[in-house]
Design a protein around this motif. Sequence first.
Motif, PDB file in Angstrom:
ATOM      1  N   GLY A 156      -6.594  16.547  10.168  1.00 51.28           N
ATOM      2  CA  GLY A 156      -7.409  15.504   9.552  1.00 51.28           C
ATOM      3  C   GLY A 156      -6.633  14.519   8.717  1.00 51.28           C
ATOM      4  N   TYR A 157      -5.329  14.357   8.987  1.00 46.29           N
ATOM      5  CA  TYR A 157      -4.492  13.454   8.197  1.00 46.29           C
ATOM      6  C   TYR A 157      -4.628  11.988   8.612  1.00 46.29           C
ATOM      7  CZ  TYR A 157      -1.836  17.390   6.196  1.00 46.29           C
ATOM      8  OH  TYR A 157      -1.449  18.522   5.519  1.00 46.29           O
ATOM      9  N   GLY A 158      -5.233  11.719   9.749  1.00 47.81           N
ATOM     10  CA  GLY A 158      -5.326  10.350  10.232  1.00 47.81           C
ATOM     11  C   GLY A 158      -6.083   9.446   9.279  1.00 47.81           C
ATOM     12  N   VAL A 159      -5.648   8.179   9.206  1.00 46.29           N
ATOM     13  CA  VAL A 159      -6.350   7.161   8.407  1.00 46.29           C
ATOM     14  C   VAL A 159      -6.511   5.915   9.259  1.00 46.29           C
ATOM     15  CG1 VAL A 159      -5.508   8.033   6.189  1.00 46.29           C
ATOM     16  CG2 VAL A 159      -4.215   6.254   7.390  1.00 46.29           C
ATOM     17  N   ASN A 160      -7.530   5.125   8.952  1.00 46.83           N
ATOM     18  CA  ASN A 160      -7.782   3.915   9.735  1.00 46.83           C
ATOM     19  C   ASN A 160      -7.463   2.645   8.965  1.00 46.83           C
ATOM     20  OD1 ASN A 160      -9.982   4.007   7.924  1.00 46.83           O
ATOM     21  ND2 ASN A 160     -11.270   2.854   9.344  1.00 46.83           N
ATOM     22  N   TYR A 161      -6.693   2.767   7.886  1.00 51.39           N
ATOM     23  CA  TYR A 161      -6.395   1.614   7.048  1.00 51.39           C
ATOM     24  C   TYR A 161      -5.398   0.687   7.745  1.00 51.39           C
ATOM     25  CZ  TYR A 161      -8.120   5.072   3.692  1.00 51.39           C
ATOM     26  OH  TYR A 161      -8.864   6.037   3.062  1.00 51.39           O
ATOM     27  N   PRO A 162      -5.685  -0.624   7.802  1.00 48.73           N
ATOM     28  CA  PRO A 162      -4.724  -1.553   8.404  1.00 48.73           C
ATOM     29  C   PRO A 162      -3.378  -1.490   7.676  1.00 48.73           C
ATOM     30  CG  PRO A 162      -6.849  -2.625   8.058  1.00 48.73           C
ATOM     31  CD  PRO A 162      -6.914  -1.297   7.358  1.00 48.73           C
ATOM     32  N   GLY A 163      -2.314  -1.440   8.447  1.00 44.59           N
ATOM     33  CA  GLY A 163      -0.980  -1.457   7.855  1.00 44.59           C
ATOM     34  C   GLY A 163      -0.463  -0.124   7.381  1.00 44.59           C
ATOM     35  N   ALA A 164      -1.226   0.968   7.581  1.00 42.34           N
ATOM     36  CA  ALA A 164      -0.722   2.290   7.206  1.00 42.34           C
ATOM     37  C   ALA A 164       0.389   2.708   8.162  1.00 42.34           C
ATOM     38  CB  ALA A 164      -1.855   3.315   7.224  1.00 42.34           C
ATOM     39  N   VAL A 165       1.271   3.568   7.682  1.00 46.60           N
ATOM     40  CA  VAL A 165       2.437   3.982   8.449  1.00 46.60           C
ATOM     41  C   VAL A 165       2.070   5.108   9.420  1.00 46.60           C
ATOM     42  CG1 VAL A 165       4.708   5.096   8.239  1.00 46.60           C
ATOM     43  CG2 VAL A 165       4.068   3.264   6.668  1.00 46.60           C
ATOM     44  N   ILE A 166       2.635   5.071  10.640  1.00 44.70           N
ATOM     45  CA  ILE A 166       2.519   6.216  11.534  1.00 44.70           C
ATOM     46  C   ILE A 166       3.411   7.330  10.978  1.00 44.70           C
ATOM     47  CG2 ILE A 166       1.939   4.950  13.641  1.00 44.70           C
ATOM     48  CD1 ILE A 166       4.863   5.095  14.428  1.00 44.70           C
ATOM     49  N   PRO A 167       3.057   8.594  11.195  1.00 46.07           N
ATOM     50  CA  PRO A 167       2.036   9.070  12.124  1.00 46.07           C
ATOM     51  C   PRO A 167       0.622   9.180  11.552  1.00 46.07           C
ATOM     52  CG  PRO A 167       3.224  10.940  11.243  1.00 46.07           C
ATOM     53  CD  PRO A 167       3.870   9.717  10.653  1.00 46.07           C
ATOM     54  N   ARG A 168       0.368   8.661  10.353  1.00 42.20           N
ATOM     55  CA  ARG A 168      -0.972   8.783   9.802  1.00 42.20           C
ATOM     56  C   ARG A 168      -1.919   7.698  10.319  1.00 42.20           C
ATOM     57  NH1 ARG A 168      -1.710  11.025   3.826  1.00 42.20           N
ATOM     58  NH2 ARG A 168      -3.675  11.507   4.875  1.00 42.20           N
ATOM     59  N   SER A 169      -1.390   6.613  10.814  1.00 42.11           N
ATOM     60  CA  SER A 169      -2.215   5.499  11.274  1.00 42.11           C
ATOM     61  C   SER A 169      -2.835   5.807  12.636  1.00 42.11           C
ATOM     62  CB  SER A 169      -1.373   4.229  11.381  1.00 42.11           C
ATOM     63  OG  SER A 169      -2.077   3.214  12.070  1.00 42.11           O
ATOM     64  N   VAL A 170      -4.168   5.890  12.682  1.00 45.82           N
ATOM     65  CA  VAL A 170      -4.852   6.158  13.953  1.00 45.82           C
ATOM     66  C   VAL A 170      -4.584   5.040  14.944  1.00 45.82           C
ATOM     67  CG1 VAL A 170      -7.095   6.482  15.069  1.00 45.82           C
ATOM     68  CG2 VAL A 170      -6.663   7.505  12.828  1.00 45.82           C
ATOM     69  N   GLN A 171      -4.773   3.779  14.517  1.00 47.39           N
ATOM     70  CA  GLN A 171      -4.577   2.672  15.443  1.00 47.39           C
ATOM     71  C   GLN A 171      -3.122   2.552  15.879  1.00 47.39           C
ATOM     72  OE1 GLN A 171      -5.843   2.649  12.270  1.00 47.39           O
ATOM     73  NE2 GLN A 171      -6.070   0.524  11.581  1.00 47.39           N
ATOM     74  N   GLY A 172      -2.190   2.912  14.995  1.00 48.99           N
ATOM     75  CA  GLY A 172      -0.776   2.885  15.359  1.00 48.99           C
ATOM     76  C   GLY A 172      -0.455   3.897  16.443  1.00 48.99           C
ATOM     77  N   ILE A 173      -1.069   5.080  16.339  1.00 46.12           N
ATOM     78  CA  ILE A 173      -0.861   6.122  17.347  1.00 46.12           C
ATOM     79  C   ILE A 173      -1.420   5.679  18.700  1.00 46.12           C
ATOM     80  CG2 ILE A 173      -1.579   8.437  18.055  1.00 46.12           C
ATOM     81  CD1 ILE A 173      -1.482   9.220  15.074  1.00 46.12           C
ATOM     82  N   ILE A 174      -2.655   5.169  18.689  1.00 47.96           N
ATOM     83  CA  ILE A 174      -3.284   4.762  19.946  1.00 47.96           C
ATOM     84  C   ILE A 174      -2.520   3.602  20.586  1.00 47.96           C
ATOM     85  CG2 ILE A 174      -5.406   3.933  21.015  1.00 47.96           C
ATOM     86  CD1 ILE A 174      -5.426   6.850  19.845  1.00 47.96           C
ATOM     87  N   TYR A 175      -2.049   2.669  19.781  1.00 49.50           N
ATOM     88  CA  TYR A 175      -1.243   1.560  20.298  1.00 49.50           C
ATOM     89  C   TYR A 175       0.024   2.077  20.960  1.00 49.50           C
ATOM     90  CZ  TYR A 175       1.373  -2.847  20.365  1.00 49.50           C
ATOM     91  OH  TYR A 175       2.098  -3.937  20.767  1.00 49.50           O
TER      92      TYR A 175
END
Length: 471
Positions: free
Chosen positions: A239-258
């Motif tokens: 449950g560490y994922g976050v959806n905040y714009p500009g967050a660093v991977i690996p916590r960024s959900v959108q960054g992972i999907i991208y």
Amino acid sequence: MAENNYFLDRPVSLNVKNNLLEIEEHMYILDDVKKPNVFRNMFPYSEVPKIPFNDRTVPHNMPRNIWITDTTFRDGQQSRAPYTTEQIVKIYDYLHRLGGPKGMIRASEFFLYSKKDRDAVYKCMEKGYEFPEVTSWIRASKEDFKLVKEIGMKETGILVSCSDYHIFLKLKMTRKQAMEHYLSVVRDCLEEGISVRCHLEDITRADIYGYVVPFCLELMKLMKEYQIPVKVRACDTMGYGVNYPGAVIPRSVQGIIYALHTHAGVPHELLEWHGHNDFYKSVVNSTTAWLYGCSGVNTSLFGIGERTGNTPLEAMVFEYAQLKGELNGMDTTVITELAEYYEKEIGYHIPERTPFVGKNFNVTRAGIHADGLLKNEEIYNIFDTEKFLNRPVLCAVSNTSGLAGIAHWINTYFGLTQEQQLDKTSPIVTEVKKWVDQQYADGRVTVMTDRELVEQIDDACRQLNMPQFRA
């Protein structure tokens, strides 16, 4: 200068989605590190995890078609007493109805280890439903794969843990050893004509470009070789994922999907998100995964699952409706039937304030709210809950409810038909009103509970020699 030189010989191609010329990114190769990278700067363990930002953002990229998948019988069984075979089959029937004729609940996964689970798989497959497709889940083990072959499954999920926490500390392997092991099991499945769903466990603590992307590139090569779909499930296990714009991977959900879609080349329809609720983010992270490229979101009924649970299936039904503006054939009234089945037949208590399914989710208790609700239910009800969930809005009884408010509560709580309904002149309503007034005259400041009201209504019926109501 070095960075500029890097791009000098890179091909330029047209991105057909945004019609812009782009320079091809470099290929990502496995970084076979000697020591595990556990991102101690983000996950200090002796402190609360940190959410760093680098302000790198990626574009929205929601697929044309999105859907829900189910893990009620797999991850959902890991935190409760196992379901009986009959219960599994019954719930599977409900999921089929809920998903509707277009199969919005695309698949449901099952354990294969016990005879009970295998019996349930056979019985569900015998139903002949196209959706939800019956799929399995196994460890990356050739022994487990034998079970898949014996049953004749068309698709199986395989646990392919991807963080160094799991690769080094649990499996006692290197990244290269883990990748080779996983790929060998995937190849075995494909050799038998079985489609594979790779569960990238603990992806929100994994090295995305040093391991995950190179591994998925190899999976896509196997898919091309065998011409059999290979799905990739991104599992936010902790449950560490976050959806905040500009967050660093690996916590960024959108960054992972991208990264999975753009750099590993996994098609939208083969991408899936699996979230956990340890930090209260399972629903918003699942929606974010849809928005940035996942076609599938994996869920469990009522969020029942490991530790704090999974993304609730019923939540994503209404997330879909809000994003798409329609239900696409889903029958949301089945959600209420499922909740009643869990409470009455399975014996599972759903917390009263759980959205959509809790006993009090559409009950207003504040006196001023109750007054507004009695005048027009749209004022304090999220939508037409009677239409979508067979749950009429309820008004809790307080010192401001009056005879009309008590009559409204009785009619809605017991689901009385038009012919059965009481009005404020009913002697039962009058008797209950006397008790309510006395409570507040004695100094009470809280609203009446359902149990108290039912007891008083039962007493009034006995005193008046009238039949009792049943919910």
